[in-house]
Design a protein around this motif. Structure first.
Motif, PDB file in Angstrom:
ATOM      1  N   ALA A 166       0.829  -1.205   0.000  1.00 54.23           N
ATOM      2  CA  ALA A 166       0.000   0.000   0.000  1.00 54.23           C
ATOM      3  C   ALA A 166       0.865   1.258   0.000  1.00 54.23           C
ATOM      4  CB  ALA A 166      -0.932  -0.009   1.216  1.00 54.23           C
ATOM      5  N   LEU A 167       1.953   1.227   0.772  1.00 55.26           N
ATOM      6  CA  LEU A 167       2.848   2.387   0.820  1.00 55.26           C
ATOM      7  C   LEU A 167       3.538   2.592  -0.521  1.00 55.26           C
ATOM      8  CD1 LEU A 167       3.850   4.563   2.795  1.00 55.26           C
ATOM      9  CD2 LEU A 167       5.805   3.081   3.285  1.00 55.26           C
ATOM     10  N   ALA A 168       3.935   1.497  -1.156  1.00 53.82           N
ATOM     11  CA  ALA A 168       4.578   1.594  -2.467  1.00 53.82           C
ATOM     12  C   ALA A 168       3.618   2.174  -3.499  1.00 53.82           C
ATOM     13  CB  ALA A 168       5.067   0.212  -2.911  1.00 53.82           C
ATOM     14  N   PHE A 169       2.366   1.747  -3.446  1.00 54.50           N
ATOM     15  CA  PHE A 169       1.366   2.290  -4.368  1.00 54.50           C
ATOM     16  C   PHE A 169       1.189   3.784  -4.122  1.00 54.50           C
ATOM     17  CE2 PHE A 169      -2.940   3.290  -5.760  1.00 54.50           C
ATOM     18  CZ  PHE A 169      -3.004   2.679  -6.998  1.00 54.50           C
ATOM     19  N   ALA A 170       1.126   4.170  -2.852  1.00 52.99           N
ATOM     20  CA  ALA A 170       0.984   5.585  -2.518  1.00 52.99           C
ATOM     21  C   ALA A 170       2.196   6.392  -2.971  1.00 52.99           C
ATOM     22  CB  ALA A 170       0.781   5.752  -1.012  1.00 52.99           C
ATOM     23  N   ALA A 171       3.376   5.747  -2.972  1.00 55.16           N
ATOM     24  CA  ALA A 171       4.605   6.431  -3.365  1.00 55.16           C
ATOM     25  C   ALA A 171       4.682   6.671  -4.864  1.00 55.16           C
ATOM     26  CB  ALA A 171       5.826   5.624  -2.917  1.00 55.16           C
ATOM     27  N   GLY A 172       3.842   5.974  -5.641  1.00 53.01           N
ATOM     28  CA  GLY A 172       3.839   6.200  -7.081  1.00 53.01           C
ATOM     29  C   GLY A 172       3.937   4.962  -7.936  1.00 53.01           C
ATOM     30  N   LEU A 173       4.039   3.780  -7.318  1.00 59.08           N
ATOM     31  CA  LEU A 173       4.087   2.547  -8.108  1.00 59.08           C
ATOM     32  C   LEU A 173       2.652   2.173  -8.498  1.00 59.08           C
ATOM     33  CD1 LEU A 173       6.750   0.418  -6.178  1.00 59.08           C
ATOM     34  CD2 LEU A 173       7.057   1.897  -8.173  1.00 59.08           C
ATOM     35  N   GLN A 174       2.146   2.893  -9.477  1.00 56.61           N
ATOM     36  CA  GLN A 174       0.742   2.763  -9.843  1.00 56.61           C
ATOM     37  C   GLN A 174       0.529   2.328 -11.287  1.00 56.61           C
ATOM     38  OE1 GLN A 174      -1.132   6.497  -8.748  1.00 56.61           O
ATOM     39  NE2 GLN A 174      -0.313   6.427  -6.669  1.00 56.61           N
ATOM     40  N   GLY A 175       1.619   2.037 -12.000  1.00 56.28           N
ATOM     41  CA  GLY A 175       1.481   1.503 -13.351  1.00 56.28           C
ATOM     42  C   GLY A 175       0.932   0.087 -13.300  1.00 56.28           C
ATOM     43  N   GLY A 176       0.460  -0.389 -14.431  1.00 54.11           N
ATOM     44  CA  GLY A 176      -0.116  -1.733 -14.474  1.00 54.11           C
ATOM     45  C   GLY A 176       0.856  -2.810 -14.037  1.00 54.11           C
ATOM     46  N   TRP A 177       2.109  -2.727 -14.539  1.00 60.87           N
ATOM     47  CA  TRP A 177       3.118  -3.720 -14.150  1.00 60.87           C
ATOM     48  C   TRP A 177       3.514  -3.544 -12.686  1.00 60.87           C
ATOM     49  CZ3 TRP A 177       3.026  -7.529 -17.235  1.00 60.87           C
ATOM     50  CH2 TRP A 177       2.896  -7.357 -18.620  1.00 60.87           C
TER      51      TRP A 177
ATOM     52  N   GLY B 106       4.647  -2.490 -23.302  1.00 61.39           N
ATOM     53  CA  GLY B 106       3.388  -3.020 -23.795  1.00 61.39           C
ATOM     54  C   GLY B 106       2.252  -2.083 -23.401  1.00 61.39           C
ATOM     55  N   PRO B 107       1.189  -2.647 -22.873  1.00 61.43           N
ATOM     56  CA  PRO B 107       0.015  -1.807 -22.562  1.00 61.43           C
ATOM     57  C   PRO B 107       0.138  -1.032 -21.249  1.00 61.43           C
ATOM     58  CG  PRO B 107      -0.436  -4.088 -22.002  1.00 61.43           C
ATOM     59  CD  PRO B 107       0.928  -4.069 -22.640  1.00 61.43           C
ATOM     60  N   TRP B 108       1.128  -1.373 -20.432  1.00 59.45           N
ATOM     61  CA  TRP B 108       1.215  -0.798 -19.094  1.00 59.45           C
ATOM     62  C   TRP B 108       2.541  -0.116 -18.852  1.00 59.45           C
ATOM     63  CZ3 TRP B 108      -0.596  -5.949 -16.470  1.00 59.45           C
ATOM     64  CH2 TRP B 108      -1.963  -6.106 -16.677  1.00 59.45           C
ATOM     65  N   GLN B 109       2.574   0.623 -17.744  1.00 63.70           N
ATOM     66  CA  GLN B 109       3.789   1.311 -17.335  1.00 63.70           C
ATOM     67  C   GLN B 109       4.486   0.527 -16.222  1.00 63.70           C
ATOM     68  OE1 GLN B 109       3.666   5.229 -15.173  1.00 63.70           O
ATOM     69  NE2 GLN B 109       4.526   6.015 -17.099  1.00 63.70           N
ATOM     70  N   LEU B 110       5.819   0.571 -16.233  1.00 66.84           N
ATOM     71  CA  LEU B 110       6.610  -0.105 -15.210  1.00 66.84           C
ATOM     72  C   LEU B 110       7.625   0.857 -14.621  1.00 66.84           C
ATOM     73  CD1 LEU B 110       7.739  -2.665 -13.710  1.00 66.84           C
ATOM     74  CD2 LEU B 110       9.305  -2.928 -15.659  1.00 66.84           C
ATOM     75  N   HIS B 111       7.648   0.950 -13.291  1.00 69.31           N
ATOM     76  CA  HIS B 111       8.730   1.626 -12.578  1.00 69.31           C
ATOM     77  C   HIS B 111       9.728   0.558 -12.144  1.00 69.31           C
ATOM     78  CE1 HIS B 111       5.506   4.647 -12.198  1.00 69.31           C
ATOM     79  NE2 HIS B 111       6.468   5.537 -12.061  1.00 69.31           N
ATOM     80  N   PRO B 112      11.001   0.663 -12.538  1.00 66.79           N
ATOM     81  CA  PRO B 112      11.981  -0.351 -12.146  1.00 66.79           C
ATOM     82  C   PRO B 112      12.025  -0.612 -10.644  1.00 66.79           C
ATOM     83  CG  PRO B 112      12.908   1.082 -13.814  1.00 66.79           C
ATOM     84  CD  PRO B 112      11.582   1.675 -13.441  1.00 66.79           C
ATOM     85  N   LEU B 113      11.657   0.377  -9.835  1.00 65.24           N
ATOM     86  CA  LEU B 113      11.662   0.195  -8.384  1.00 65.24           C
ATOM     87  C   LEU B 113      10.735  -0.946  -7.963  1.00 65.24           C
ATOM     88  CD1 LEU B 113      12.854   1.393  -5.766  1.00 65.24           C
ATOM     89  CD2 LEU B 113      10.836   2.862  -5.629  1.00 65.24           C
ATOM     90  N   ALA B 114       9.708  -1.210  -8.770  1.00 65.72           N
ATOM     91  CA  ALA B 114       8.769  -2.291  -8.446  1.00 65.72           C
ATOM     92  C   ALA B 114       9.454  -3.651  -8.469  1.00 65.72           C
ATOM     93  CB  ALA B 114       7.593  -2.278  -9.423  1.00 65.72           C
ATOM     94  N   LEU B 115      10.572  -3.742  -9.209  1.00 70.47           N
ATOM     95  CA  LEU B 115      11.279  -5.024  -9.300  1.00 70.47           C
ATOM     96  C   LEU B 115      11.882  -5.433  -7.962  1.00 70.47           C
ATOM     97  CD1 LEU B 115      13.013  -4.588 -12.782  1.00 70.47           C
ATOM     98  CD2 LEU B 115      10.854  -5.752 -12.228  1.00 70.47           C
ATOM     99  N   LEU B 116      12.104  -4.464  -7.066  1.00 68.52           N
ATOM    100  CA  LEU B 116      12.571  -4.815  -5.721  1.00 68.52           C
ATOM    101  C   LEU B 116      11.527  -5.655  -4.995  1.00 68.52           C
ATOM    102  CD1 LEU B 116      14.270  -1.535  -4.383  1.00 68.52           C
ATOM    103  CD2 LEU B 116      15.372  -3.641  -5.164  1.00 68.52           C
ATOM    104  N   PHE B 117      10.264  -5.362  -5.240  1.00 65.00           N
ATOM    105  CA  PHE B 117       9.193  -6.138  -4.609  1.00 65.00           C
ATOM    106  C   PHE B 117       9.100  -7.524  -5.235  1.00 65.00           C
ATOM    107  CE2 PHE B 117       8.221  -1.914  -3.236  1.00 65.00           C
ATOM    108  CZ  PHE B 117       7.596  -2.070  -2.014  1.00 65.00           C
ATOM    109  N   VAL B 118       9.361  -7.616  -6.529  1.00 67.30           N
ATOM    110  CA  VAL B 118       9.396  -8.928  -7.182  1.00 67.30           C
ATOM    111  C   VAL B 118      10.541  -9.763  -6.607  1.00 67.30           C
ATOM    112  CG1 VAL B 118       9.742 -10.135  -9.365  1.00 67.30           C
ATOM    113  CG2 VAL B 118       8.359  -8.049  -9.305  1.00 67.30           C
ATOM    114  N   LEU B 119      11.702  -9.147  -6.438  1.00 66.51           N
ATOM    115  CA  LEU B 119      12.845  -9.851  -5.876  1.00 66.51           C
ATOM    116  C   LEU B 119      12.562 -10.313  -4.445  1.00 66.51           C
ATOM    117  CD1 LEU B 119      15.817 -10.753  -5.930  1.00 66.51           C
ATOM    118  CD2 LEU B 119      16.448  -8.440  -5.214  1.00 66.51           C
TER     119      LEU B 119
END
Length: 208
Positions: free
Chosen positions: A97-108, A180-193
């Protein structure tokens, strides 16, 4: 004729001291989610930092409940389930939720955050199922399979540091890419890791 005690009081009587610390963990997680939502509505950094600050507070409650349970020899299936449910909120849903609030709001980004939370839920479910086996018949688990979900406190720390530097929203570290159809912030990959490490069966961490 004596009337039976209300069921909710009966349940509370079944709680041990450690269980109330576990509920403190859950309360911190819920508070963090609320503060993250408040930040999105107000854009006041106080709300963002308050949400981030509740992560180490939840971690403190998480450590204390385990130590109190061991010191008082009060382990129970109820306590274990409470701990897992609280951890999902404080170290899974709240950081997402905090990450989304920080701006990780793209589809990816959203897909990455959902993956992260699902990994956390799966990791805790596996732990509950295998805890007795991993403890070798004792009261304490000897090691973790996969990184423990409270390690997501590090991610919350990264987000708090980014906010302190003014690097949230459109200024997030790494920028954003259209994929593709969505936006990705590379910072989101930390959550994937982080999520992938939690469900790994090859990563084994001794439990202190």
């Amino acid at each position: 004729m004596q009337r039976a005690a209300p069921r909710h009081f009966s349940m509370l009587r079944g709680f041990h001291l450690a269980d109330f610390f576990t509920l403190g963990n859950a309360a911190c997680g819920v508070g963090a989610v609320f503060f993250a939502m408040a930040f999105m509505a107000s854009e006041a950094l106080f709300h963002f930092f308050a949400a981030a600050a509740l992560a180490p507070a939840a971690f403190a409650f998480d450590v204390l409940d385990g130590r109190i349970a061991r010191a008082r020899h009060q382990h129970s299936p109820l306590g274990r389930e409470l701990d897992s449910l609280s951890d999902v909120i404080s170290f899974g849903v709240a950081p997402a939720a905090l990450a989304f609030a920080a701006g990780l709001q793209g589809g990816w980004d959203v897909a990455a955050l959902i993956y992260f939370v699902c990994c956390g839920v799966s990791r805790l479910a596996r732990y509950n199922v295998t805890a007795e086996q991993l403890s070798g018949g004792g009261d304490k688990v000897k090691y973790f399979e996969g990184t423990p979900i409270p390690t997501s406190v590090v991610l919350t720390g990264v987000l708090a540091y980014a906010a302190w530097q003014g690097r949230i929203g459109d200024a997030l570290y790494g920028g954003a890419f259209d994929l593709g159809p969505w936006q990705l912030h590379p910072l989101a990959l930390l959550f994937v890791l982080s999520g992938s490490l939690m469900i790994s069966s090859t990563v084994r961490i001794p439990k202190l």
